[in-house]
Motif scaffolding. Structure first.
Motif, short mmCIF file in Angstrom:
data_model
loop_
_atom_site.label_atom_id
_atom_site.label_comp_id
_atom_site.label_asym_id
_atom_site.label_seq_id
_atom_site.Cartn_x
_atom_site.Cartn_y
_atom_site.Cartn_z
N HIS A 1 -0.44 3.59 -7.15
CA HIS A 1 -1.18 2.39 -6.77
C HIS A 1 -2.00 2.69 -5.52
N THR A 2 -3.21 2.16 -5.46
CA THR A 2 -4.08 2.43 -4.32
C THR A 2 -4.64 1.14 -3.75
N TRP A 3 -5.09 1.23 -2.50
CA TRP A 3 -5.74 0.11 -1.82
C TRP A 3 -6.72 0.68 -0.82
N ASP A 4 -7.92 0.08 -0.74
CA ASP A 4 -8.94 0.58 0.17
C ASP A 4 -8.84 -0.01 1.57
N GLY A 5 -7.88 -0.90 1.79
CA GLY A 5 -7.70 -1.49 3.11
C GLY A 5 -8.54 -2.73 3.35
N LYS A 6 -9.31 -3.13 2.35
CA LYS A 6 -10.17 -4.30 2.49
C LYS A 6 -9.58 -5.45 1.68
N GLY A 7 -9.72 -6.66 2.22
CA GLY A 7 -9.21 -7.82 1.52
C GLY A 7 -7.70 -7.94 1.67
N ALA A 8 -7.12 -8.82 0.87
CA ALA A 8 -5.68 -9.04 0.93
C ALA A 8 -4.93 -7.82 0.42
N ALA A 9 -3.79 -7.53 1.04
CA ALA A 9 -2.97 -6.40 0.62
C ALA A 9 -2.42 -6.66 -0.78
N PRO A 10 -2.38 -5.63 -1.63
CA PRO A 10 -1.85 -5.81 -2.98
C PRO A 10 -0.33 -6.03 -2.95
N GLN A 11 0.18 -6.54 -4.04
CA GLN A 11 1.60 -6.90 -4.12
C GLN A 11 2.53 -5.72 -3.85
N TRP A 12 2.20 -4.53 -4.37
CA TRP A 12 3.07 -3.37 -4.17
C TRP A 12 3.20 -3.03 -2.69
N LEU A 13 2.14 -3.23 -1.93
CA LEU A 13 2.17 -2.93 -0.50
C LEU A 13 2.90 -4.03 0.27
N VAL A 14 2.69 -5.26 -0.13
CA VAL A 14 3.39 -6.38 0.52
C VAL A 14 4.90 -6.23 0.33
N GLN A 15 5.33 -5.88 -0.88
CA GLN A 15 6.75 -5.71 -1.14
C GLN A 15 7.32 -4.55 -0.33
N ALA A 16 6.60 -3.45 -0.24
CA ALA A 16 7.10 -2.29 0.50
C ALA A 16 7.20 -2.58 1.99
N THR A 17 6.19 -3.23 2.55
CA THR A 17 6.24 -3.53 3.99
C THR A 17 7.27 -4.61 4.28
N SER A 18 7.48 -5.53 3.37
CA SER A 18 8.52 -6.55 3.56
C SER A 18 9.91 -5.93 3.53
N ALA A 19 10.04 -4.83 2.80
CA ALA A 19 11.32 -4.13 2.72
C ALA A 19 11.55 -3.21 3.91
N GLY A 20 10.57 -3.14 4.83
CA GLY A 20 10.76 -2.36 6.04
C GLY A 20 9.95 -1.09 6.13
N GLN A 21 9.19 -0.77 5.10
CA GLN A 21 8.37 0.44 5.14
C GLN A 21 7.13 0.18 5.98
N SER A 22 6.66 1.18 6.70
CA SER A 22 5.48 1.00 7.54
C SER A 22 4.21 1.24 6.72
N LEU A 23 3.14 0.62 7.14
CA LEU A 23 1.86 0.79 6.48
C LEU A 23 1.38 2.23 6.59
N GLU A 24 1.66 2.87 7.71
CA GLU A 24 1.25 4.25 7.93
C GLU A 24 1.89 5.21 6.92
N HIS A 25 3.05 4.82 6.39
CA HIS A 25 3.73 5.65 5.39
C HIS A 25 2.84 5.87 4.17
N PHE A 26 2.01 4.89 3.83
CA PHE A 26 1.17 4.95 2.65
C PHE A 26 -0.25 5.43 2.95
N ALA A 27 -0.56 5.66 4.22
CA ALA A 27 -1.91 6.09 4.60
C ALA A 27 -2.22 7.47 4.05
N ILE A 28 -3.44 7.61 3.58
CA ILE A 28 -3.92 8.91 3.08
C ILE A 28 -4.71 9.53 4.21
#
Length: 113
Positions: A49-76
């Protein structure tokens, strides 16, 4: 791949492209657009799953960050590097499950469940 098989595949693709009115330029433009889209991607998870960082965060990212994962973990960082045949070492210092029961379950028990 042997040369005859390659030529057969190329001929088949040319016939199908002609059948649907697709020109080689159309394919080149599509590939360039895909590459541009991939360059714009800033975050990716293990499932692809990918996201360009624009607009609302997608569900997969919201779930991961809610579970305690950092946004930087997914940064390319930079452009994707081609994989070499050599295995890279895993840095377990940032493992979110380190020290928990999830880190100690053996593969045999997981397969048996």
């Amino acid at each position: 791949m042997d040369e005859r098989k390659r030529e057969s595949i190329v001929a088949y693709l040319r016939r199908r492209m002609a059948e649907f009115g697709i020109k080689p330029e159309d394919v080149a433009i599509s590939i360039a657009a895909d590459q541009e889209r991939l360059r714009a991607v800033r975050y990716r998870d293990a499932a692809g799953h990918t996201w360009d960082g624009k607009g609302a965060a997608p569900q997969w990212l919201v779930q991961a960050t809610s579970a305690g994962q950092s946004l930087e973990h997914f940064a390319i960082s930079g452009t994707p590097q081609p994989e070499s045949g050599k295995r890279t070492r895993v840095d377990w210092r940032n493992d979110p499950f380190a020290g928990t029961r999830l880190a100690t379950i053996s593969n045999e028990r997981v397969g048996a469940a």
